[in-house]
Structure formats: structure tokens, C-alpha cells
Design an enzyme around this catalytic site. Structure first.
Site, mmCIF file in Angstrom:
data_model
loop_
_atom_site.group_PDB
_atom_site.id
_atom_site.type_symbol
_atom_site.label_atom_id
_atom_site.label_comp_id
_atom_site.label_asym_id
_atom_site.label_seq_id
_atom_site.Cartn_x
_atom_site.Cartn_y
_atom_site.Cartn_z
ATOM 1 N N HIS A 190 -61.082 82.683 -26.747
ATOM 2 C CA HIS A 190 -61.960 83.847 -26.721
ATOM 3 C C HIS A 190 -61.298 84.990 -25.950
ATOM 4 O O HIS A 190 -60.284 84.798 -25.279
ATOM 5 C CB HIS A 190 -63.328 83.506 -26.104
ATOM 6 C CG HIS A 190 -63.266 83.066 -24.679
ATOM 7 N ND1 HIS A 190 -63.432 81.749 -24.300
ATOM 8 C CD2 HIS A 190 -63.041 83.751 -23.546
ATOM 9 C CE1 HIS A 190 -63.322 81.663 -22.995
ATOM 10 N NE2 HIS A 190 -63.077 82.870 -22.505
HETATM 11 P P1 TYD Z 1 -66.514 78.697 -22.174
HETATM 12 O O1 TYD Z 1 -66.358 79.957 -21.409
HETATM 13 O O2 TYD Z 1 -66.532 78.793 -23.671
HETATM 14 O O3 TYD Z 1 -65.391 77.656 -21.746
HETATM 15 P P2 TYD Z 1 -63.790 77.690 -21.887
HETATM 16 O O4 TYD Z 1 -63.376 79.109 -22.059
HETATM 17 O O5 TYD Z 1 -63.293 77.097 -20.630
HETATM 18 O O6 TYD Z 1 -63.406 76.836 -23.040
HETATM 19 O O7 TYD Z 1 -67.841 77.977 -21.674
HETATM 20 C C1 TYD Z 1 -68.211 76.680 -22.113
HETATM 21 C C2 TYD Z 1 -69.727 76.575 -22.018
HETATM 22 O O8 TYD Z 1 -70.157 76.737 -20.660
HETATM 23 C C3 TYD Z 1 -70.447 77.631 -22.844
HETATM 24 O O9 TYD Z 1 -71.576 77.013 -23.434
HETATM 25 C C4 TYD Z 1 -70.928 78.634 -21.836
HETATM 26 C C5 TYD Z 1 -71.079 77.814 -20.566
HETATM 27 N N1 TYD Z 1 -70.774 78.614 -19.363
HETATM 28 C C6 TYD Z 1 -71.798 79.055 -18.538
HETATM 29 O O10 TYD Z 1 -72.986 78.780 -18.785
HETATM 30 N N2 TYD Z 1 -71.495 79.792 -17.423
HETATM 31 C C7 TYD Z 1 -70.221 80.125 -17.113
HETATM 32 O O11 TYD Z 1 -69.972 80.816 -16.076
HETATM 33 C C8 TYD Z 1 -69.158 79.669 -17.977
HETATM 34 C C9 TYD Z 1 -67.721 79.997 -17.686
HETATM 35 C C10 TYD Z 1 -69.482 78.918 -19.079
#
Ligand code: TYD
Length: 136
Positions: free
Chosen positions: A51
């Protein structure tokens, strides 16, 4: 945002015979952080990220172990960084596509983010990221 604004920043380390302390204060980070989160217990072969953030900036630290961060800017320029030192961090500005992979066993990734969690700040589709670029 351009790939050149991605920076690996040294975090000051205070060393004595009892070990090390690293401190983030003053102007080490070019943004005030509002959120701290960390990735841990990451199964081998896991891929994370995938992302870009519209506005938020992040600073990533390999508190333990190592992992690779693969990044691309709006113009298609790419940069890969391996994080493997707790006294070094990776500054990722907004509008940079990032993927995290090749996590070592026991890796812990600490992230300082410029704002609170907001799903609306995410661009989760690479196709959308590259099409937003064309509007600049
Ligand atoms: P995501 O940012 O997509 O993880 P990564 O980039 O590490 O693969 O987040 C994974 C899940 O966690 C998504 O459902 C959103 C949730 N999340 C939160 O609720 N709060 C946060 O601060 C973060 C970073 C993620």
C-alpha cells in the site's frame, strides 16, 4: 513524492558495558509522530505492506532481526532497503508504495507514524496508485 526523499537515518546509540540505548528525540524525525505500532510473530515467507499512504509518513525500525522494504514512487522509480539494525530507521514519505518481505525469524518491525490510524489514508491498489500518479 520522489524516491530520493526516502532516507535511512542513524539513530543515536549510547553504549556502555551493559549494552546499548538508542533514543529518538529532538529532530531525528522530520515529523512529530502520533502513533506507534509494531509487527512481530511474522511467519516465514510473509509479505506485508502492499500500500501507499496519501498523507501519512512513517519511520520503520528493525528492532530485532531483519526484513526488506521494496518501494516505488509515483514516477515508477524503485528503491530497496534492508533493515537489520535497531539503531537505524527508514523514513518513508507519503505517496510511496511499499512492500515488506523476507522477514528473518524473530523479526520485530517498529513503526512511528505521523498520524493516527485512518483507513481513508491508504491506497491499497497498486493500479490505483499508478493512476493517481498520472493526475499530478
Ligand atoms: P496494514 O496496515 O494493512 O498492515 P501491513 O501494512 O503491515 O501489512 O494493517 C493490517 C490490519 O490492521 C488492517 O486491518 C488495519 C489494521 N490496523 C489498525 O487497525 N491500526 C493500525 O494502526 C494499523 C497499522 C493497522
Amino acid at each position: 513524492m520522489f524516491i530520493d526523499s526516502i532516507k535511512v537515518i542513524d539513530i543515536p546509540k549510547i553504549h556502555d558495558e551493559r549494552g546499548n540505548i538508542s533514543v529518538l528525540e529532538k529532530d531525528i524525525l522530520p515529523f512529530p509522530f502520533k502513533r506507534v505500532y509494531y509487527l512481530y510473530d511474522i511467519p516465514s515467507g510473509t509479505y506485508r505492506g502492499g500500500h501507499a499512504h496519501k498523507e501519512q509518513k512513517e519511520f520503520l525500525i528493525a528492532l530485532s532481526g531483519s526484513f526488506n522494504v521494496i518501494m516505488q514512487d509515483e514516477n515508477g522509480a524503485k528503491k530497496n532497503v534492508t533493515l537489520n539494525k535497531p539503531n537505524q530507521g527508514l523514513l518513508i514519505p507519503n505517496m510511496i508504495w511499499r512492500e515488506l518481505e523476507n522477514f528473518s525469524s524473530g523479526a520485530v518491525c517498529l513503526v512511528l507514524a505521523s498520524d493516527v490510524y485512518n483507513e481513508k489514508d491508504y491506497i491499497r491498489s497498486f493500479e490505483k496508485f499508478t493512476s493517481i500518479k498520472k493526475q499530478y
